[in-house]
Design an enzyme around this catalytic site. Structure first.
Site, mmCIF file in Angstrom:
data_model
loop_
_atom_site.group_PDB
_atom_site.id
_atom_site.type_symbol
_atom_site.label_atom_id
_atom_site.label_comp_id
_atom_site.label_asym_id
_atom_site.label_seq_id
_atom_site.Cartn_x
_atom_site.Cartn_y
_atom_site.Cartn_z
ATOM 1 N N ASP A 1 0.440 17.693 80.014
ATOM 2 C CA ASP A 1 -0.734 16.831 79.950
ATOM 3 C C ASP A 1 -0.888 15.956 81.193
ATOM 4 O OD1 ASP A 1 -2.252 14.303 79.034
ATOM 5 O OD2 ASP A 1 -2.510 15.658 77.332
ATOM 6 N N SER B 1 -6.607 15.408 80.545
ATOM 7 C CA SER B 1 -6.503 15.683 79.115
ATOM 8 C C SER B 1 -7.892 15.719 78.461
ATOM 9 C CB SER B 1 -5.583 14.652 78.461
ATOM 10 O OG SER B 1 -5.115 15.078 77.208
#
Length: 266
Positions: free
Chosen positions: A166, A44
């Site tokens: 993510d 991320s």
């Protein structure tokens, strides 16, 4: 100037939205001591910072590029630090893939993994196989976007024929990927996260998610040889606070210079 004597050094950068700016403080210290990284792994926001550092090899340049594009994106899309529950329920995503893609295109253009100064691995979550997906080839824009697709906020994307989300879903701090690839010493950059109060059902879900993340993080931290830990309290989407978060982290990193220097000498 002190140089690490270990042969292979890896850096793992935690997922966490705007708190990813704390990682740049870690990079500043690495630059100060001329630490030559052999590999970077990020999830991320950690993937964003890691990819920028792998491109430029300079912490100040990473801060410049990241902050400039964050400011531009906030002006265009007005990313909120808090989201009403009903919006999360009724909408497929708060920000479309097309809008989100432009942010990463501005950061990485058509740069490929093969063009980087430092080897990089980016971690995303494979929704179909329910496991982490490790990406180390192709275009940075596709890999990092996949790693940053926060569930419910950003429209899911596809990579390698599967839907991805993510990287922090399952591997917020990808130290294990560095170990698998033969790194002798692993430096990790993380941030303390307090468990939020849960007075409503929605805040309870948020607290449970934080507890889950901390349990995963504990396991991944055990693999690291040195950990930069930043006690930054912020919602992941409070990007308007990026400057103060970075400055606070930089002070913490500078206070640990002696400790880090001793680590490099070992």
């Amino acid at each position: 100037m002190v140089r690490g004597e270990v042969r292979l050094v890896g850096l793992a950068l935690e997922a966490g939205g705007v708190k990813g700016f704390t990682h740049i403080a870690t990079l500043k210290l690495l630059d100060m001591y001329d630490v030559r990284l052999n590999m970077i792994a990020g999830s991320s926001a950690g993937a964003i910072v890691g990819a920028l550092y792998a491109m430029y090899g300079d912490a100040d340049k990473v801060y410049e590029e990241f902050s400039t594009n964050v400011v531009s994106f906030m002006k265009d899309k007005s990313l909120k630090s808090s989201v009403p529950m009903f919006e999360l329920v009724i909408k497929k995503a708060l920000i479309s893939l097309d809008d989100y893609y432009q942010f990463f295109k501005a950061l990485f253009g058509k740069t490929k993994f093969s063009q980087l100064k430092t080897k990089l691995v980016v971690v995303a979550f494979d929704c179909e196989n329910r496991e982490s997906m490790v990406i180390d080839e192709g275009f940075l824009v596709d890999a990092v976007l996949a790693s940053c697709t926060v569930p419910g906020i950003f429209e899911p994307t596809y990579l390698c024929g599967t839907r991805v989300l993510d990287g922090g879903v399952l591997s917020p701090l990808p130290t294990e990927e560095l170990k698998k690839r033969g790194m002798d010493r692993i430096i990790a950059s993380i941030f303390n996260e307090e468990i939020p109060d849960y007075q409503t059902q929605f805040s309870l879900l948020s607290a449970l998610d934080s507890i889950k993340n901390q349990e995963i993080l504990k396991q991944e931290m055990q693999i690291a040889d040195f950990v930069f830990d930043y006690p930054v309290q912020a919602e992941w989407s409070e990007f308007e606070r990026y400057e103060s978060i970075y400055n606070e982290a930089l002070k913490i990193a500078m206070d640990r210079r002696d400790e880090f220097e001793n680590f490099l000498r070992r």
